[in-house]
Structures are given as C-alpha cells and as structure tokens.
Design a protein around this motif. Structure first.
Motif, PDB file in Angstrom:
ATOM      1  N   UNK A 152       0.826  -1.206   0.000  1.00 36.90           N
ATOM      2  CA  UNK A 152       0.000   0.000   0.000  1.00 36.90           C
ATOM      3  C   UNK A 152       0.861   1.258   0.000  1.00 36.90           C
ATOM      4  N   UNK A 153       1.925   1.238   0.798  1.00 41.96           N
ATOM      5  CA  UNK A 153       2.817   2.404   0.852  1.00 41.96           C
ATOM      6  C   UNK A 153       3.489   2.634  -0.489  1.00 41.96           C
ATOM      7  N   UNK A 154       3.835   1.529  -1.169  1.00 42.89           N
ATOM      8  CA  UNK A 154       4.483   1.648  -2.477  1.00 42.89           C
ATOM      9  C   UNK A 154       3.514   2.230  -3.503  1.00 42.89           C
ATOM     10  N   UNK A 156       1.661   6.755  -6.853  1.00 41.01           N
ATOM     11  CA  UNK A 156       0.629   7.738  -7.176  1.00 41.01           C
ATOM     12  C   UNK A 156       1.137   9.154  -6.958  1.00 41.01           C
ATOM     13  N   UNK A 157       1.888   9.365  -5.892  1.00 36.80           N
ATOM     14  CA  UNK A 157       2.424  10.692  -5.615  1.00 36.80           C
ATOM     15  C   UNK A 157       3.351  11.155  -6.729  1.00 36.80           C
ATOM     16  N   UNK A 158       4.179  10.235  -7.219  1.00 40.31           N
ATOM     17  CA  UNK A 158       5.090  10.580  -8.321  1.00 40.31           C
ATOM     18  C   UNK A 158       4.301  10.917  -9.575  1.00 40.31           C
TER      19      UNK A 158
END
Length: 400
Positions: free
Chosen positions: A1-3, A8-10
């Motif tokens: 999930x963190x990945x 998504x942020x990138x």
C-alpha cells in the motif's frame, strides 16, 4: 500500500508539473464532475429486473417519488454544456488567431467526440446479433441496446452545437430560453402536438451552451450574474414544479406522462440555469482545490478518458447484471424490483462492481478516444483549451 501511494504521488506530481500554468483547472474539474454525475445517476436510477421474464428496464423513481431530489444531484448535463460552450468558444477564437480554417478546427473537435463511438456501435452490433441468434428474447435485447444507445443522443446534440459554435457563440441565452418557454406553452397550455417538444432538444441545451460562450467573453467575471442565475433558476424551477404541473424528477421516469429530460422542458432548463450559476460560483474554490497535485491528477485522468467513461458506463453496469444472472436467485439491488427502501442500500453496494467493470472497459477501449494505440506509461501531455487531455512525452507541454 505504501508503495502504491508513493507511485501515485510521483504520477500526480508529474501531471501537475506538465500542466501549463495558464490552464483553467476549474473548467476541467467541472467537466469531470458533470461526467461522473451522469454516470452515477444512471447507475442509481436505472434498474434491470427479471420480474417479467428476461430483463426489463425500470427505475426506483417510478416507485418512490420522494427520491426525486436524487436526480437534482446527478442530472449534470447542463454543466457539461456550459463547459462545452466555454471551451469551444475559446478554442475557435484561438484557432482563428492561429489562422486555422473552420474545417480544421471543427474536424479536430468532432473527431475526438466520435472516434470512441465506433467501438461501442461495433461491439454492440455483434453482441445484439449473438444474443438474438442464441435465442435471447427480443424485448431483452431491445432493453439492453436502448440503454447503450440512449446516451448517444447527447453526443449528437453536443456535436451539432459544437459545429455551430461560430454562429451561436454570441447568441444571447434568452433567445433559446424563450423558444423553450414558447414550445412548452404550446404543448401543455394550448394542446399543441407532442412532437413540438423535440424542438427543445436543441433550444434547451443551447441555453447553457451559450452561457458557456458568454463566460469565455468575460460575462461572469463578477459573482453577481452567476448568483442571479442560481437564484432565478432555483426559484423558477420550484415554481414550475409546485404550480406549473412539471414533474419533480429531472430525469425520465418509466411510465410517467411527462419527462423533464426527453425532451427538455422549461423546468429542466430552469434547473440547468441554477446548476450553471452554482458551477460559476464555485470556480474559485475549485481552482484552489486543483492546486493540490493529487486532486488535479484525478481530475486530469478523468478528463483524459471522459468520453470512454461516458460511452461504456452502461455496458459496465449491464455486464455485472448479466454475470449476476448466474446466481441461483435474483440478487438484491441488481435484479430485484426497486420498490422498497431495501433496494437503495443494496444498490449502493453494487457501485464498486460497476466501477470495476468500467475500469475493464476503459483499459480495453481508451485507445479509441486518443486516436491510436495506448502510449507507453510515463507519458502525458496536457493540452490547454482542448476538450480532452491527450498523451505525449511528459516534458512536451503544448497549447491547443
């Protein structure tokens, strides 16, 4: 999930960086909300039941009239025509400045509208033929094909108004509004023929379209005119429903004597004026919200495939419904008659399944909207002033 969040942020940061500084992100947000409103509205008020054998179309609004306010939230076509008129008028003015011909400008815009339609028509021609050969009841096939094709009327009207932009861009919205009022007086007050109402298909949607064109000329630079639209539209809509005999629902209800949408009535147009006023009033808050990369990326991605989402959302719902027929009994909220309060929460539980099916359709057919094969991941072009976002190298920022 963190990945996934990191990826998504990138992606969101990349889309944000690739967007021209002068792009009006609020316009894209309004378009995305309008499309999603139509999709969710159809999913919530369209029910395919097995009550009469085969599949037949009905609506919870036909059984629970107090649900009519739901249609006020999800009937967002006026906002789409408002944005369409705004973008088309700006785009045509920009094309003239560049020296582009009308044929070049109109051909580009209409091509982006109709390229995805061919895939829908071809697939459903094959599916409908296969069902008939396989012995599926004709009424069931008619119900399904009608649900697929019914949204296409909107594209035909939108395309016609787009093509006529040079003629109608400076038309005052009061003129088509007067036509709508005159037609309704003729139909409902003087006993005129029902076919006369179809004049309002063009006149009714021309009202928000010309408002959008006026917006492009700076007519709503101040909040006063937008507030007047909201107030006058809301008051007129309420008066027409309470004392004018118009239905409260802003979408068609199976079995109803009068539909506010097919064809548009004065009540629907007045409601659209209120919607347009509200949309114009929330531009600044939307613009501020769209400065956040995450929020803007979601809006940009919806706009990137807006027509694909619109054209395939009914197919996605029907695919889930058809698969549900494999169950040993009718599934609540999917095949059951929407005549009780239990149907509503049951239907809400099916929305993620519809969304998942739509995602599959999007992956399969999004290339048709872009005019070619899908580009490699990591590419994005944000075209300023164009009706859809397109793809190209992320560092290549162009202005349409």
């Amino acid at each position: 999930m963190r990945e996934l969040r990191a990826r998504w942020s990138v992606l969101a940061e990349g889309i944000d960086a690739a967007t021209p500084a002068d792009r009006d992100r609020a316009v894209d947000a309004l378009r995305a909300f309008a499309i999603l409103g139509v999709v969710l509205g159809h999913w919530l008020v369209t029910a395919l039941t097995t009550a009469n054998g085969g599949l037949s179309n009905t609506s919870p609004l036909a059984y629970t009239s107090w649900l009519a306010p739901v249609s006020w939230v999800f009937q967002t076509l006026a906002v789409f025509f408002l944005v369409g008129g705004h973008v088309a008028a700006l785009g045509y003015a920009s094309a003239r400045q560049r020296g582009d011909s009308y044929r070049t400008w109109a051909g580009g815009r209409l091509g982006r509208l109709f390229r995805p339609v061919a895939a829908v028509l071809i697939l459903w021609t094959v599916v409908a033929g296969g069902m008939l050969i396989g012995g599926v009841e004709v009424t069931t096939v008619q119900t399904l094909v009608k649900l697929v094709l019914s949204p296409l009327w909107f594209l035909l009207v939108f395309a016609a108004l787009t093509a006529a932009t040079p003629l109608v861009a400076r038309l005052h919205p009061l003129w088509p509004l007067a036509v709508v009022a005159g037609v309704d007086v003729w139909r409902f007050g003087l006993g005129g023929p029902e076919w006369a109402g179809w004049v309002n298909v063009a006149a009714g949607w021309l009202v928000p379209y010309t408002l959008g064109a006026a917006w492009s000329r700076g007519a709503f630079a101040r909040r006063g005119p937008a507030l007047l639209l909201l107030t006058a539209g809301a008051v007129a809509t309420g008066a027409l429903i309470l004392w004018g005999g118009y239905p409260a629902s802003m979408v068609g209800v199976p079995g109803a004597a009068v539909s506010n949408l097919n064809p548009p009535t004065l009540a629907a147009v007045a409601f659209g004026l209120a919607q347009c006023g509200l949309a114009l009033l929330v531009r600044e808050p939307l613009a501020r919200a769209m400065r956040r990369p995450g929020a803007w990326a979601k809006v940009a991605l919806v706009n990137l495939s807006a027509m694909t989402v619109f054209l395939w959302h009914q197919t996605a719902m029907m695919a889930v419904t058809a698969l549900g027929l494999l169950a040993p009994a009718d599934l609540p909220g999917l095949h059951t008659v929407p005549d009780s309060l239990v149907w509503i929460p049951a239907r809400l539980l099916w929305l993620p399944a519809f969304a998942a099916a739509l995602t599959v359709c999007w992956a399969a057919f999004r290339a048709y909207e872009r005019g070619g094969r899908p580009k490699p991941q990591g590419t994005m072009r944000i075209a300023s002033g164009s009706p859809h976002l397109a793809t190209a190298p992320v560092k290549e920022i162009t202005h349409a």
